[in-house]
Structures are given as C-alpha cells and as structure tokens.
Design a protein around this motif. Structure first.
Motif, PDB file in Angstrom:
ATOM      1  N   ASP A   1       0.807  -1.220   0.000  1.00  0.00           N
ATOM      2  CA  ASP A   1       0.000   0.000   0.000  1.00  0.00           C
ATOM      3  C   ASP A   1       0.848   1.281   0.000  1.00  0.00           C
ATOM      4  OD1 ASP A   1      -2.682   1.165  -0.021  1.00  0.00           O
ATOM      5  OD2 ASP A   1      -2.244   1.836   2.019  1.00  0.00           O
ATOM      6  N   PRO A   2       1.988   1.333   0.692  1.00  0.00           N
ATOM      7  CA  PRO A   2       2.810   2.545   0.601  1.00  0.00           C
ATOM      8  C   PRO A   2       3.251   2.873  -0.821  1.00  0.00           C
ATOM      9  CG  PRO A   2       3.485   1.263   2.494  1.00  0.00           C
ATOM     10  CD  PRO A   2       2.523   0.401   1.719  1.00  0.00           C
ATOM     11  N   TYR A   3       3.400   1.865  -1.668  1.00  0.00           N
ATOM     12  CA  TYR A   3       3.742   2.117  -3.070  1.00  0.00           C
ATOM     13  C   TYR A   3       2.502   2.543  -3.862  1.00  0.00           C
ATOM     14  CZ  TYR A   3       8.202  -0.009  -1.970  1.00  0.00           C
ATOM     15  OH  TYR A   3       9.435  -0.275  -1.404  1.00  0.00           O
ATOM     16  N   VAL A   4       1.346   1.968  -3.525  1.00  0.00           N
ATOM     17  CA  VAL A   4       0.097   2.409  -4.158  1.00  0.00           C
ATOM     18  C   VAL A   4      -0.129   3.897  -3.891  1.00  0.00           C
ATOM     19  CG1 VAL A   4      -2.422   2.131  -4.174  1.00  0.00           C
ATOM     20  CG2 VAL A   4      -0.948   0.105  -4.044  1.00  0.00           C
ATOM     21  N   LEU A   5       0.221   4.347  -2.700  1.00  0.00           N
ATOM     22  CA  LEU A   5      -0.007   5.741  -2.311  1.00  0.00           C
ATOM     23  C   LEU A   5       1.143   6.671  -2.687  1.00  0.00           C
ATOM     24  CD1 LEU A   5      -1.521   5.278   1.276  1.00  0.00           C
ATOM     25  CD2 LEU A   5      -2.704   5.351  -0.929  1.00  0.00           C
TER      26      LEU A   5
END
Length: 267
Positions: free
Chosen positions: A30-34
C-alpha cells in the motif's frame, strides 16, 4: 482519487484475489500504491508523478520512481536531486490536472520492483479523471475557470468544482467502505487506518513523509462514527448537495466498479 479511496479499493481487490492472508501483502504494498500522491510533499507539482500530458498534447511530464533504499533516504531538501523527473514548463494554471499518459509511465517504470502497485494508483486516478471529464463537467474552457455541468448545463467556476469533487469523494468513500465491509467484513474506520496504513507508511517512508501523507487520510469524527456503526447509506440531503451529477450513487458505483476491476486485474 483521495488516498483513502486508493487504499480501500486496493484492499478490496486484494482480498478478492488472494482470498486469505492478504493483509500482510496489503501493508507491504500500500505505501507504493499511495506513493505517487505522497511524493508531492517533496517534489511539488502533481504533473511529474502522474505523467500528465501538456495541454498541447506534445509533451508529457514524467518520473522514474525511486527504489526502496532511495525512498528511505529522502528528505525535503534532497528529493528533487535523487528522483529523476521532469515537469513540462510554462503550463497554464488550472484547478484540475491534465490526462495521464499511462504508456509513458510504463516505459519509464516497467522495471520497478513495485511497478504493479504504482500502476494501480495510475489506473485508479485515470478512472476518476474520466468520470470528472466525461460524466460530470465539460472542461473545454478550464483555463478560463469555466466548467459546464453535463446533466443540466449549469456553469460553475474552479473553486466550486473543487468543492464538489471533494464532496463527491468524501461521500463516495462512505459508500465504498460499505462495499468493503460487505465483501470482507472489515470496518475501515480511523482506527483501522492507523493500525494498518500509518504503520506501513512508517515502515517505508521517512518519518516526515509518512506523517505528511497520513494527514490527508484523516476521517471526520462524524464520518468515522457512521463507519464504525455500519451506517453507510447517504442521506437525501447529502445526495442533493452533489450538483455535478443528478445520480450520485449510480456514478459512484460506476467509478468504483471500474477502478476495482482495473485494480483486480493488475494484481
């Protein structure tokens, strides 16, 4: 899309794809999605990280997304020098961005270890952008700060449009987390985001960047109460307050279903 929507859609698609034991993968990715939204705190203009075309259609802003080791070492002062990026100069100011060039993103970032997670962000934003341009308002006169509401021909300015987009996304998030709850049993209230998103951001991002990203993921007290108590339905007053569409729930479902499918098939 707001970061809350990105995370909720990603979780729902991941749960459907993996069936079980998906939360650890969510927290890792999720940190990469964001990240395309998060890095704006250090780089500035949205255009580079979202591969926006120039209004002329002749040039594209771009960013070669950094690897995990580089992300951990970023600061506000060194980011511009450590991340390869380009912003088309001398673009006219506007309250909305230009269209994303997904092919250019692919060319620049296909070899990134977390390419698919980054690409999910692009796909979801492209859906929101298409809804805005094709379903909500005619943006032809956007540089004159003039937008024509498609369903009734009303003319609004950029400030009103931004307020309407914020309202549509905020109320849409309530509808979205209702779908997530029905499909996964997970209640996406503020406590859940603190446990599963804030902690994952802190694991990858520098502390300042994690805090800056998460401050845009705060849920109002009233909205958080409704989510915690499974009150996901919009009121008639809330639906009427959205003036850029005459069928807000239908349009929300169209947007989220398309974004969900694109996310699912990218996994």
């Amino acid at each position: 899309m707001i970061t809350l929507q990105h995370s909720a859609l990603y979780l729902m698609a991941l749960a459907a794809k993996r069936k079980t034991n998906y939360l650890s993968e969510f927290m890792e990715e999720d940190p990469y999605v964001l990240f395309p939204d998060a890095i704006r705190a250090y780089i500035g203009p949205r255009q580079a990280g979202h591969f926006e075309m120039a209004p002329s259609g002749m040039e594209c802003s771009w960013m070669k997304y950094p690897c995990e080791q580089t992300i951990r070492s970023l600061t506000r002062n060194n980011a511009a020098g450590m991340i390869q990026h380009y912003v088309v100069p001398d673009q006219p100011k506007c309250v909305i961005g230009e269209r994303t060039n997904l092919n250019e993103f692919d060319v620049m970032n296909w070899g990134h270890r977390h390419y698919h997670s980054l690409r999910i962000h692009m796909l979801q934003d492209c859906v929101m952008d298409s809804v805005l341009r094709d379903k909500m308002v005619d943006v032809t006169s956007r540089f004159e700060d003039r937008f024509v509401v498609r369903h009734n021909g009303a003319i609004i300015d950029g400030a009103t449009l931004r307020q309407q987009i914020t309202l549509f996304e905020t109320l849409g998030f309530l509808r979205l987390v209702g779908k997530v709850y029905c499909n996964t049993g997970t209640i996406l209230n503020q406590g859940w985001f603190e446990r599963n998103v804030l902690s994952s951001l802190m694991d990858l991002y520098p502390e300042e960047l994690a805090a800056n990203t998460y401050k845009f993921m705060k849920i109002s007290e009233g909205m958080n109460h409704r989510i915690s108590n499974r009150k996901f339905e919009l009121t008639e007053e809330e639906k009427a307050s959205i003036i850029v569409t005459d069928k807000p729930e239908r349009l929300m479902d169209e947007m989220y279903s398309e974004a969900y499918l694109k996310t699912y098939y990218e996994l």
